[in-house]
Write an enzyme that holds these catalytic residues in place. Structure first.
Site, PDB file in Angstrom:
ATOM      1  N   CYS A 197       1.017  -0.886  -1.107  1.00  0.00           N
ATOM      2  CA  CYS A 197       0.339  -0.233  -2.230  1.00  0.00           C
ATOM      3  C   CYS A 197      -0.829   0.601  -1.747  1.00  0.00           C
ATOM      4  O   CYS A 197      -1.461   0.278  -0.736  1.00  0.00           O
ATOM      5  CB  CYS A 197      -0.153  -1.299  -3.220  1.00  0.00           C
ATOM      6  N   ASP A 226      -6.724  -3.055  12.721  1.00  0.00           N
ATOM      7  CA  ASP A 226      -7.469  -3.237  13.966  1.00  0.00           C
ATOM      8  C   ASP A 226      -7.550  -4.701  14.386  1.00  0.00           C
ATOM      9  O   ASP A 226      -7.525  -5.018  15.585  1.00  0.00           O
ATOM     10  CB  ASP A 226      -8.873  -2.645  13.833  1.00  0.00           C
ATOM     11  N   LEU A 227      -7.629  -5.619  13.413  1.00  0.00           N
ATOM     12  CA  LEU A 227      -7.698  -7.037  13.764  1.00  0.00           C
ATOM     13  C   LEU A 227      -6.379  -7.506  14.379  1.00  0.00           C
ATOM     14  O   LEU A 227      -6.371  -8.299  15.328  1.00  0.00           O
ATOM     15  CB  LEU A 227      -8.018  -7.876  12.529  1.00  0.00           C
ATOM     16  N   ARG A 275      -6.391   0.279   4.773  1.00  0.00           N
ATOM     17  CA  ARG A 275      -5.832  -1.030   5.125  1.00  0.00           C
ATOM     18  C   ARG A 275      -5.641  -1.071   6.637  1.00  0.00           C
ATOM     19  O   ARG A 275      -4.519  -1.039   7.149  1.00  0.00           O
ATOM     20  CB  ARG A 275      -4.515  -1.263   4.387  1.00  0.00           C
ATOM     21  N   PRO A 276      -6.748  -1.115   7.390  1.00  0.00           N
ATOM     22  CA  PRO A 276      -6.662  -1.033   8.855  1.00  0.00           C
ATOM     23  C   PRO A 276      -5.963  -2.247   9.458  1.00  0.00           C
ATOM     24  O   PRO A 276      -5.957  -3.334   8.880  1.00  0.00           O
ATOM     25  CB  PRO A 276      -8.138  -0.973   9.279  1.00  0.00           C
ATOM     26  N   ASP A 295      -5.180 -10.150  -5.566  1.00  0.00           N
ATOM     27  CA  ASP A 295      -3.992  -9.760  -6.321  1.00  0.00           C
ATOM     28  C   ASP A 295      -4.074 -10.164  -7.792  1.00  0.00           C
ATOM     29  O   ASP A 295      -3.382  -9.586  -8.641  1.00  0.00           O
ATOM     30  CB  ASP A 295      -2.739 -10.392  -5.703  1.00  0.00           C
TER      31      ASP A 295
END
Length: 372
Positions: free
Chosen positions: A45, A53-54, A50-51, A236
Protein backbone atom coordinates in the site's frame (compact mmCIF):
# COMPACT_ATOMS: atom_id res chain seq x y z
CA UNK A 1 -21.43 -14.59 14.50
CA UNK A 2 -18.09 -14.42 12.71
CA UNK A 3 -15.01 -16.61 12.52
CA UNK A 4 -11.72 -15.78 10.91
CA UNK A 5 -9.51 -17.08 8.11
CA UNK A 6 -6.00 -17.68 9.32
CA UNK A 7 -3.17 -15.35 8.37
CA UNK A 8 -0.50 -16.45 5.96
CA UNK A 9 3.00 -15.47 7.06
CA UNK A 10 4.94 -16.23 3.89
CA UNK A 11 3.53 -14.31 0.90
CA UNK A 12 6.71 -14.72 -1.17
CA UNK A 13 6.66 -16.53 -4.51
CA UNK A 14 9.81 -17.74 -6.20
CA UNK A 15 9.98 -17.03 -9.92
CA UNK A 16 11.68 -18.75 -12.83
CA UNK A 17 14.73 -16.50 -12.60
CA UNK A 18 15.63 -17.79 -9.15
CA UNK A 19 14.44 -14.60 -7.53
CA UNK A 20 11.70 -13.65 -5.12
CA UNK A 21 8.64 -11.53 -5.83
CA UNK A 22 7.52 -9.92 -2.64
CA UNK A 23 4.03 -8.91 -1.48
CA UNK A 24 3.70 -6.15 1.13
CA UNK A 25 6.64 -6.68 3.52
CA UNK A 26 10.12 -7.78 2.43
CA UNK A 27 9.87 -11.35 3.71
CA UNK A 28 12.88 -13.32 2.45
CA UNK A 29 12.13 -17.02 2.52
CA UNK A 30 15.24 -19.25 2.20
CA UNK A 31 17.60 -16.30 2.52
CA UNK A 32 20.19 -18.71 3.89
CA UNK A 33 20.63 -19.97 0.29
CA UNK A 34 21.39 -16.41 -0.88
CA UNK A 35 23.60 -16.52 -4.00
CA UNK A 36 22.91 -13.84 -6.61
CA UNK A 37 19.19 -14.04 -5.92
CA UNK A 38 17.40 -11.06 -7.34
CA UNK A 39 14.88 -9.30 -5.15
CA UNK A 40 12.21 -6.89 -6.39
CA UNK A 41 9.37 -5.07 -4.66
CA UNK A 42 5.80 -5.81 -5.73
CA UNK A 43 2.46 -4.75 -4.31
CA UNK A 44 1.92 -3.12 -0.95
CA UNK A 45 0.00 0.00 0.00
CA UNK A 46 1.04 3.59 -0.62
CA UNK A 47 1.39 4.65 3.02
CA UNK A 48 4.46 6.82 2.70
CA UNK A 49 8.15 5.83 2.84
CA UNK A 50 8.65 2.14 3.66
CA UNK A 51 12.45 1.75 3.81
CA UNK A 52 14.12 -1.65 4.05
CA UNK A 53 17.36 -0.36 5.55
CA UNK A 54 16.88 -2.43 8.71
CA UNK A 55 16.47 -5.59 6.63
CA UNK A 56 19.59 -4.87 4.58
CA UNK A 57 21.75 -3.83 7.54
CA UNK A 58 20.88 -7.03 9.38
CA UNK A 59 21.53 -9.23 6.34
CA UNK A 60 24.87 -7.44 5.80
CA UNK A 61 25.94 -8.41 9.32
CA UNK A 62 25.11 -11.99 8.41
CA UNK A 63 27.34 -11.92 5.34
CA UNK A 64 25.10 -10.62 2.56
CA UNK A 65 26.54 -8.09 0.10
CA UNK A 66 24.49 -5.72 -2.04
CA UNK A 67 25.60 -5.43 -5.66
CA UNK A 68 25.02 -2.61 -8.13
CA UNK A 69 22.01 -3.62 -10.22
CA UNK A 70 20.50 -0.45 -11.62
CA UNK A 71 17.38 1.50 -10.76
CA UNK A 72 14.53 -0.47 -9.26
CA UNK A 73 16.51 -3.66 -8.67
CA UNK A 74 18.11 -5.12 -5.59
CA UNK A 75 20.70 -7.88 -5.90
CA UNK A 76 22.22 -9.52 -2.83
CA UNK A 77 24.91 -12.15 -2.77
CA UNK A 78 26.46 -14.29 -0.05
CA UNK A 79 29.04 -16.49 -1.76
CA UNK A 80 29.94 -18.24 1.49
CA UNK A 81 26.39 -18.39 2.78
CA UNK A 82 24.93 -16.55 5.75
CA UNK A 83 26.35 -16.78 9.26
CA UNK A 84 25.04 -15.88 12.70
CA UNK A 85 25.49 -12.39 14.09
CA UNK A 86 24.39 -10.08 16.89
CA UNK A 87 21.93 -7.57 15.47
CA UNK A 88 20.15 -4.69 17.18
CA UNK A 89 17.16 -3.07 15.49
CA UNK A 90 16.73 0.63 16.23
CA UNK A 91 12.97 0.20 15.66
CA UNK A 92 10.90 -2.95 16.28
CA UNK A 93 10.02 -3.48 12.62
CA UNK A 94 7.79 -6.49 11.97
CA UNK A 95 9.09 -6.96 8.43
CA UNK A 96 12.75 -6.71 9.44
CA UNK A 97 12.22 -9.09 12.37
CA UNK A 98 10.55 -11.64 10.08
CA UNK A 99 13.25 -11.31 7.43
CA UNK A 100 16.14 -11.77 9.85
CA UNK A 101 14.37 -14.55 11.73
CA UNK A 102 13.92 -16.47 8.49
CA UNK A 103 17.49 -15.79 7.41
CA UNK A 104 18.95 -16.89 10.75
CA UNK A 105 16.94 -20.12 10.91
CA UNK A 106 19.41 -21.86 8.57
CA UNK A 107 22.44 -19.57 8.86
CA UNK A 108 25.63 -20.99 10.33
CA UNK A 109 25.96 -20.43 14.07
CA UNK A 110 23.93 -18.37 16.52
CA UNK A 111 22.07 -15.14 15.83
CA UNK A 112 20.90 -12.81 18.59
CA UNK A 113 18.28 -10.31 17.46
CA UNK A 114 17.69 -7.44 19.89
CA UNK A 115 15.02 -4.78 19.64
CA UNK A 116 12.81 -7.17 17.69
CA UNK A 117 9.09 -6.77 17.10
CA UNK A 118 6.86 -8.50 19.66
CA UNK A 119 3.69 -8.98 17.63
CA UNK A 120 1.86 -12.30 18.08
CA UNK A 121 2.63 -13.11 14.44
CA UNK A 122 6.36 -13.09 15.23
CA UNK A 123 5.93 -15.71 17.95
CA UNK A 124 3.68 -17.67 15.60
CA UNK A 125 6.28 -17.60 12.81
CA UNK A 126 8.94 -18.81 15.26
CA UNK A 127 6.64 -21.62 16.40
CA UNK A 128 6.20 -22.65 12.77
CA UNK A 129 9.94 -22.68 12.12
CA UNK A 130 10.54 -24.66 15.31
CA UNK A 131 7.92 -27.17 14.19
CA UNK A 132 9.94 -27.48 10.98
CA UNK A 133 13.08 -28.27 12.98
CA UNK A 134 14.39 -24.80 13.78
CA UNK A 135 15.79 -23.68 17.12
CA UNK A 136 14.38 -20.29 18.11
CA UNK A 137 13.93 -18.92 21.61
CA UNK A 138 12.47 -15.66 22.91
CA UNK A 139 10.13 -14.85 20.02
CA UNK A 140 7.45 -12.50 21.32
CA UNK A 141 10.01 -10.68 23.48
CA UNK A 142 12.46 -7.97 22.44
CA UNK A 143 15.37 -10.43 22.24
CA UNK A 144 15.29 -13.52 20.03
CA UNK A 145 18.01 -16.18 19.95
CA UNK A 146 18.31 -18.43 16.92
CA UNK A 147 20.58 -21.43 16.45
CA UNK A 148 20.99 -22.02 12.74
CA UNK A 149 20.15 -25.43 11.30
CA UNK A 150 21.44 -27.08 8.13
CA UNK A 151 17.91 -27.57 6.86
CA UNK A 152 14.26 -27.62 7.82
CA UNK A 153 11.54 -30.17 7.21
CA UNK A 154 7.84 -29.91 6.43
CA UNK A 155 5.15 -29.90 9.09
CA UNK A 156 1.46 -29.42 9.76
CA UNK A 157 0.76 -26.03 11.33
CA UNK A 158 -2.25 -23.80 11.95
CA UNK A 159 -1.33 -20.07 12.02
CA UNK A 160 -2.98 -17.55 14.29
CA UNK A 161 -6.36 -16.14 13.30
CA UNK A 162 -6.24 -12.71 11.69
CA UNK A 163 -6.64 -10.15 14.48
CA UNK A 164 -7.06 -7.29 12.00
CA UNK A 165 -9.99 -9.06 10.35
CA UNK A 166 -11.49 -9.43 13.82
CA UNK A 167 -10.86 -5.74 14.48
CA UNK A 168 -12.58 -4.89 11.20
CA UNK A 169 -15.77 -6.73 12.12
CA UNK A 170 -15.74 -5.24 15.62
CA UNK A 171 -15.43 -1.71 14.22
CA UNK A 172 -18.10 -2.50 11.64
CA UNK A 173 -20.52 -3.38 14.43
CA UNK A 174 -19.70 -0.10 16.18
CA UNK A 175 -20.21 1.93 12.99
CA UNK A 176 -23.41 0.31 11.74
CA UNK A 177 -24.92 -0.68 15.08
CA UNK A 178 -26.26 -4.06 16.13
CA UNK A 179 -24.71 -7.09 17.78
CA UNK A 180 -21.90 -9.36 16.64
CA UNK A 181 -20.30 -12.42 18.23
CA UNK A 182 -16.75 -12.99 17.06
CA UNK A 183 -15.40 -16.47 17.69
CA UNK A 184 -12.03 -18.08 17.05
CA UNK A 185 -9.77 -15.07 17.63
CA UNK A 186 -8.72 -14.45 21.23
CA UNK A 187 -9.84 -10.95 22.33
CA UNK A 188 -6.41 -10.38 23.89
CA UNK A 189 -4.91 -10.28 20.38
CA UNK A 190 -6.79 -7.06 19.58
CA UNK A 191 -7.45 -5.77 23.09
CA UNK A 192 -6.62 -2.09 22.31
CA UNK A 193 -9.37 -1.97 19.67
CA UNK A 194 -11.93 -3.53 22.00
CA UNK A 195 -10.93 -1.19 24.83
CA UNK A 196 -11.42 1.91 22.68
CA UNK A 197 -14.77 0.66 21.39
CA UNK A 198 -15.85 0.09 24.98
CA UNK A 199 -14.87 3.64 25.88
CA UNK A 200 -16.91 4.90 22.93
CA UNK A 201 -20.08 3.27 24.21
CA UNK A 202 -20.09 -0.24 22.79
CA UNK A 203 -20.80 -3.17 25.05
CA UNK A 204 -17.84 -5.56 24.89
CA UNK A 205 -18.12 -8.99 26.52
CA UNK A 206 -15.04 -11.22 26.11
CA UNK A 207 -15.20 -14.91 27.01
CA UNK A 208 -12.35 -17.25 26.10
CA UNK A 209 -11.62 -16.96 22.38
CA UNK A 210 -14.96 -15.23 21.78
CA UNK A 211 -16.17 -11.68 22.23
CA UNK A 212 -19.67 -10.26 21.94
CA UNK A 213 -19.92 -6.66 20.78
CA UNK A 214 -23.12 -4.65 20.66
CA UNK A 215 -23.97 -1.02 19.95
CA UNK A 216 -27.54 0.21 20.07
CA UNK A 217 -27.13 3.66 21.61
CA UNK A 218 -25.01 6.68 20.77
CA UNK A 219 -21.28 6.50 20.18
CA UNK A 220 -18.97 8.92 22.00
CA UNK A 221 -15.72 10.36 20.74
CA UNK A 222 -12.54 8.54 21.73
CA UNK A 223 -10.47 11.67 22.35
CA UNK A 224 -6.84 11.39 21.23
CA UNK A 225 -5.67 7.92 20.19
CA UNK A 226 -2.19 6.79 19.13
CA UNK A 227 -0.94 3.72 17.33
CA UNK A 228 2.34 2.07 18.27
CA UNK A 229 4.39 -1.09 18.28
CA UNK A 230 2.73 -4.10 19.89
CA UNK A 231 1.10 -4.31 22.41
CA UNK A 232 -0.16 -0.82 21.55
CA UNK A 233 -2.91 -0.16 19.01
CA UNK A 234 -1.96 -1.69 15.65
CA UNK A 235 -1.41 0.74 12.79
CA UNK A 236 -3.62 -1.41 10.54
CA UNK A 237 -6.54 -0.93 12.94
CA UNK A 238 -6.37 2.90 12.88
CA UNK A 239 -8.52 3.50 9.74
CA UNK A 240 -11.03 0.90 10.96
CA UNK A 241 -11.48 2.69 14.27
CA UNK A 242 -11.72 5.96 12.38
CA UNK A 243 -14.72 4.60 10.49
CA UNK A 244 -16.50 3.98 13.80
CA UNK A 245 -15.50 7.44 15.05
CA UNK A 246 -17.38 9.02 12.13
CA UNK A 247 -20.60 8.13 13.97
CA UNK A 248 -19.59 9.60 17.36
CA UNK A 249 -21.19 12.62 19.04
CA UNK A 250 -17.89 14.25 20.03
CA UNK A 251 -14.43 14.74 18.57
CA UNK A 252 -11.87 11.99 18.04
CA UNK A 253 -8.39 11.99 16.60
CA UNK A 254 -5.91 9.26 15.72
CA UNK A 255 -2.19 9.68 15.20
CA UNK A 256 -0.32 6.91 13.41
CA UNK A 257 3.33 6.84 14.46
CA UNK A 258 4.27 4.11 11.97
CA UNK A 259 3.28 5.40 8.51
CA UNK A 260 3.17 8.95 7.21
CA UNK A 261 0.13 8.51 4.97
CA UNK A 262 -1.97 5.96 6.82
CA UNK A 263 -5.22 7.91 6.39
CA UNK A 264 -5.68 7.92 2.65
CA UNK A 265 -9.32 7.08 3.42
CA UNK A 266 -9.92 10.60 4.78
CA UNK A 267 -10.89 11.91 1.34
CA UNK A 268 -13.48 9.17 1.00
CA UNK A 269 -14.80 9.91 4.49
CA UNK A 270 -15.34 13.52 3.48
CA UNK A 271 -17.08 12.54 0.25
CA UNK A 272 -19.49 10.51 2.37
CA UNK A 273 -20.22 13.63 4.43
CA UNK A 274 -17.91 13.22 7.43
CA UNK A 275 -16.16 16.14 9.10
CA UNK A 276 -12.65 14.68 8.81
CA UNK A 277 -9.29 16.26 8.10
CA UNK A 278 -5.67 15.19 8.20
CA UNK A 279 -2.65 17.13 9.42
CA UNK A 280 0.55 15.18 8.99
CA UNK A 281 0.08 11.80 10.64
CA UNK A 282 -3.06 12.85 12.53
CA UNK A 283 -6.66 12.31 11.45
CA UNK A 284 -9.22 14.45 13.29
CA UNK A 285 -12.93 13.69 13.12
CA UNK A 286 -15.44 16.28 14.33
CA UNK A 287 -19.05 15.48 15.21
CA UNK A 288 -21.95 16.69 13.12
CA UNK A 289 -21.27 14.88 9.88
CA UNK A 290 -24.15 13.06 8.17
CA UNK A 291 -22.98 10.08 6.18
CA UNK A 292 -24.71 9.65 2.81
CA UNK A 293 -23.84 7.10 0.14
CA UNK A 294 -21.74 8.11 -2.85
CA UNK A 295 -18.92 6.78 -5.04
CA UNK A 296 -15.52 6.52 -3.33
CA UNK A 297 -12.23 4.88 -4.22
CA UNK A 298 -10.39 2.42 -1.98
CA UNK A 299 -6.95 4.02 -1.51
CA UNK A 300 -5.29 0.99 0.09
CA UNK A 301 -6.08 -2.21 1.96
CA UNK A 302 -7.18 -0.95 5.38
CA UNK A 303 -8.39 2.40 4.07
CA UNK A 304 -10.62 0.56 1.63
CA UNK A 305 -12.00 -1.64 4.41
CA UNK A 306 -12.65 1.49 6.47
CA UNK A 307 -14.70 2.96 3.62
CA UNK A 308 -16.76 -0.23 3.52
CA UNK A 309 -17.51 0.21 7.23
CA UNK A 310 -18.39 3.87 6.69
CA UNK A 311 -20.68 2.81 3.85
CA UNK A 312 -22.47 0.43 6.21
CA UNK A 313 -23.18 3.37 8.51
CA UNK A 314 -24.25 5.75 5.70
CA UNK A 315 -27.73 6.35 4.32
CA UNK A 316 -28.19 5.49 0.68
CA UNK A 317 -25.96 3.39 -1.54
CA UNK A 318 -22.18 3.61 -1.38
CA UNK A 319 -20.08 2.37 -4.29
CA UNK A 320 -16.40 1.59 -3.65
CA UNK A 321 -14.13 1.31 -6.67
CA UNK A 322 -10.76 -0.46 -6.84
CA UNK A 323 -11.74 -3.11 -4.27
CA UNK A 324 -8.78 -5.27 -5.29
CA UNK A 325 -6.88 -3.40 -2.56
CA UNK A 326 -9.35 -4.79 -0.04
CA UNK A 327 -9.31 -8.31 -1.46
CA UNK A 328 -5.57 -8.60 -0.74
CA UNK A 329 -6.30 -8.78 2.97
CA UNK A 330 -9.85 -10.07 3.32
CA UNK A 331 -10.99 -13.48 2.11
CA UNK A 332 -14.74 -13.62 1.54
CA UNK A 333 -15.25 -10.13 2.94
CA UNK A 334 -18.54 -9.37 1.23
CA UNK A 335 -19.93 -12.81 2.06
CA UNK A 336 -19.06 -12.47 5.74
CA UNK A 337 -20.58 -8.99 5.96
CA UNK A 338 -23.69 -10.14 4.13
CA UNK A 339 -23.98 -13.00 6.61
CA UNK A 340 -24.01 -10.43 9.39
CA UNK A 341 -26.88 -8.55 7.76
CA UNK A 342 -25.12 -6.06 5.48
CA UNK A 343 -26.66 -5.25 2.10
CA UNK A 344 -23.47 -5.56 0.07
CA UNK A 345 -22.70 -6.95 -3.37
CA UNK A 346 -20.10 -6.85 -6.11
CA UNK A 347 -20.84 -5.18 -9.44
CA UNK A 348 -19.13 -5.00 -12.81
CA UNK A 349 -19.63 -2.48 -15.62
CA UNK A 350 -21.13 -3.67 -18.90
CA UNK A 351 -20.59 -2.24 -22.35
CA UNK A 352 -23.66 -0.01 -22.20
CA UNK A 353 -22.60 1.63 -18.95
CA UNK A 354 -24.92 -0.35 -16.70
CA UNK A 355 -23.76 -2.65 -13.95
CA UNK A 356 -24.32 -6.30 -13.24
CA UNK A 357 -23.47 -8.69 -10.43
CA UNK A 358 -20.24 -10.59 -10.99
CA UNK A 359 -17.84 -12.98 -9.34
CA UNK A 360 -15.21 -11.81 -6.88
CA UNK A 361 -12.45 -12.45 -9.41
CA UNK A 362 -13.93 -10.09 -12.01
CA UNK A 363 -15.33 -7.39 -9.76
CA UNK A 364 -14.59 -3.69 -10.26
CA UNK A 365 -16.56 -2.21 -7.37
CA UNK A 366 -18.48 -2.94 -4.20
CA UNK A 367 -22.02 -1.61 -3.77
CA UNK A 368 -23.35 -1.24 -0.25
CA UNK A 369 -27.14 -1.09 -0.26
CA UNK A 370 -29.36 1.61 1.12
CA UNK A 371 -29.52 1.99 4.87
CA UNK A 372 -33.03 2.82 6.06
Amino acid sequence: RGSFPQRRHLPCRRNSKCGFKLAAALCLWKTWHLRHHRVSHRGGCELGPRPIDLHLAGLAKMGAVELEAGEGRLVLTAPSGLHGAEITLRFPSVGATETLLLAAACARGRTILRGSAREPEIADLAAFLNRCGGCIEGAGSSTIRIEGRRGLSGCCFSPLPDRIFASTLACGCAAAGGRVELAGCAPALYAPVLEILGQMGCRVEPAGDTVRISRFGRLHGAGRVFTGAYPALATDAAPLLAAAMLCADSESSIEDVIFERRFGCAEGFCRLGAQAETAGRVLTIAPGGHLCGTVVEAPDLRGGAALVLAGLAARGTTVITHPTHIDRGYAGFTEILAGLGAQIRRESATGNGTVKKTSAKKQICLAIGAKR
